[in-house]
Motif scaffolding. Sequence first.
Motif, short mmCIF file in Angstrom:
data_model
loop_
_atom_site.label_atom_id
_atom_site.label_comp_id
_atom_site.label_asym_id
_atom_site.label_seq_id
_atom_site.Cartn_x
_atom_site.Cartn_y
_atom_site.Cartn_z
N ASP A 44 27.88 24.42 47.37
CA ASP A 44 26.97 25.15 46.51
C ASP A 44 26.26 26.27 47.27
O ASP A 44 25.88 26.10 48.44
CB ASP A 44 25.89 24.22 45.93
N ILE A 45 26.11 27.39 46.61
CA ILE A 45 25.20 28.44 47.08
C ILE A 45 24.09 28.51 46.05
O ILE A 45 24.34 28.82 44.87
CB ILE A 45 25.92 29.81 47.18
N GLN A 46 22.89 28.16 46.46
CA GLN A 46 21.78 28.19 45.51
C GLN A 46 21.60 29.60 44.96
O GLN A 46 21.69 30.58 45.69
CB GLN A 46 20.50 27.71 46.18
N MET A 47 21.35 29.69 43.66
CA MET A 47 21.20 31.01 43.04
C MET A 47 20.06 31.80 43.67
O MET A 47 20.17 33.01 43.90
CB MET A 47 20.98 30.83 41.54
N VAL A 48 18.97 31.12 43.99
CA VAL A 48 17.84 31.83 44.61
C VAL A 48 18.18 32.32 46.01
O VAL A 48 17.54 33.25 46.52
CB VAL A 48 16.58 30.92 44.65
N THR A 49 19.20 31.72 46.64
CA THR A 49 19.64 32.20 47.95
C THR A 49 20.27 33.57 47.84
O THR A 49 20.09 34.43 48.72
CB THR A 49 20.63 31.20 48.58
N VAL A 50 21.01 33.82 46.77
CA VAL A 50 21.59 35.13 46.55
C VAL A 50 20.47 36.15 46.31
O VAL A 50 20.54 37.29 46.79
CB VAL A 50 22.57 35.11 45.36
N ASN B 165 26.19 37.53 53.07
CA ASN B 165 24.82 37.25 53.49
C ASN B 165 24.29 35.98 52.85
O ASN B 165 23.53 35.22 53.47
CB ASN B 165 23.92 38.44 53.16
N SER B 166 24.69 35.73 51.61
CA SER B 166 24.27 34.51 50.91
C SER B 166 24.87 33.27 51.56
O SER B 166 24.20 32.24 51.70
CB SER B 166 24.69 34.58 49.44
N VAL B 167 26.13 33.37 51.98
CA VAL B 167 26.78 32.26 52.68
C VAL B 167 26.10 31.99 54.01
O VAL B 167 25.84 30.83 54.38
CB VAL B 167 28.28 32.55 52.89
N LEU B 168 25.77 33.04 54.74
CA LEU B 168 25.12 32.88 56.04
C LEU B 168 23.76 32.19 55.88
O LEU B 168 23.39 31.32 56.68
CB LEU B 168 24.95 34.23 56.72
N LEU B 169 23.02 32.56 54.86
CA LEU B 169 21.73 31.91 54.59
C LEU B 169 21.93 30.45 54.22
O LEU B 169 21.16 29.58 54.63
CB LEU B 169 21.00 32.64 53.46
N THR B 170 22.98 30.17 53.47
CA THR B 170 23.27 28.79 53.07
C THR B 170 23.61 27.94 54.28
O THR B 170 23.14 26.80 54.41
CB THR B 170 24.43 28.76 52.06
N LEU B 171 24.40 28.47 55.20
CA LEU B 171 24.78 27.73 56.40
C LEU B 171 23.57 27.42 57.28
O LEU B 171 23.56 26.42 58.00
CB LEU B 171 25.82 28.52 57.19
N GLN B 172 22.53 28.23 57.20
CA GLN B 172 21.33 28.00 57.99
C GLN B 172 20.53 26.79 57.49
O GLN B 172 19.67 26.28 58.21
CB GLN B 172 20.44 29.24 57.97
N THR B 173 20.82 26.32 56.28
CA THR B 173 20.06 25.18 55.73
C THR B 173 20.52 23.85 56.32
O THR B 173 19.81 22.84 56.18
CB THR B 173 20.19 25.12 54.19
N TYR B 174 21.70 23.82 56.97
CA TYR B 174 22.19 22.57 57.57
C TYR B 174 21.54 22.37 58.94
O TYR B 174 21.17 23.33 59.62
CB TYR B 174 23.71 22.62 57.74
N ALA B 175 21.43 21.12 59.33
CA ALA B 175 20.83 20.80 60.64
C ALA B 175 21.80 21.03 61.78
O ALA B 175 21.39 21.16 62.93
CB ALA B 175 20.34 19.35 60.65
#
Length: 370
Positions: free
Chosen positions: A209-215, A315-325
């Motif tokens: 998932d890519i959160q909509m607010v992340t985009v 850029n949205s994918v990169l932000l999403t990947l940053q949410t993992y530990a």
Amino acid sequence: MATQAKRPRRVALQSQSGWVPLLLALLHELQAPASRWRPYFALWPELGRLEHPMFWPEEERRCLLQGTGVPEAVEKDLANIRSEYQSIVLPFMEAHPDLFSLRVRSLELYHQLVALVMAYSFQEPLEEEEDEKEPNSPVMVPAADILNHLANHNANLEYSANCLRMVATQPIPKGHEIFNTYGQMANWQLIHMYGFVEPYPDNTDDTADIQMVTVREAALQGTKTEAERLLVYERWDFLCKLEMVGEEGAFVIGREEVLTEEELTTTLKVLCMPAEEFRELKDQDGEGDDKREEGSLTITNIPKLKASWRQLLQNSVLLTLQTYATDLKTDQGLLSNKEVYAKLSWREQQALQVRYGQKMILHQLLELTS
């Protein structure tokens, strides 16, 4: 003196989940020594040893599953279960002490039964004319629930009037296990609802998932002035009006397709279009723009998208990947080293499979947008 009419029991037991009548029936039967369902209950897993993440310590759940969406889903579940129990279930049991002993008036037991119903119940698909807003009540079907799930299943459940049939979808050799399907379930959904996952790469239905607010956040990162920021918010509000996005929604990416293709295509288009073009679209109230963009948003066509679209998606994918530990390389190291993997706890292994499958999909998307 006028008296207040009692609410019918059916109304009193209505809930957002639609599960309360079934759960109350299970609570009643569990305490009955002569229950006709006791042989069925004996087949259940031990209630105190269920492995759904809702039973993991909160810190362990957040640490192992950070970024996967599971902790957030569990928190919503726990809040809803608590509210449902305190406002509907417990008052009903207290009003009928002849039907419910003190030992089943337990929020912990109610949690366990909710998890069991999540994992073992069936829900008949709604007909097209049925009201989808009404919750579809689950049912427990002894024997039908003994089959395990695989994405690559060899049997399927068919519904007919008052009947469930398990039908083989391919020849099954003697001695081979029969596998049902619980639906097209990503690994995060499997662990959330059933307490297990399919090891990578077996789950062909896995998604990220890519959160909509992340985009939206990625679009805001590309702004330089306050006017540009306000324009992003204006575009976002327009997308909300079109019901393409929401504060809690997500764009769902599979291994071979974008499951929310229309929503993501429209979002990228609106957020990336020139300001004047957006004004014209807004003046038309979003109508008259049904033509399909060249290179629609299937996985194979992502490299053909406009550069601005690909950049925003990347850029949205990169932000999403940053949410993992952890990053992909760390998880790959754990999976590739059999000795290290074997020393992980069962929960650590399951969580690792969830994280890794999602990150592989996201990294594939990164490559396609480069």
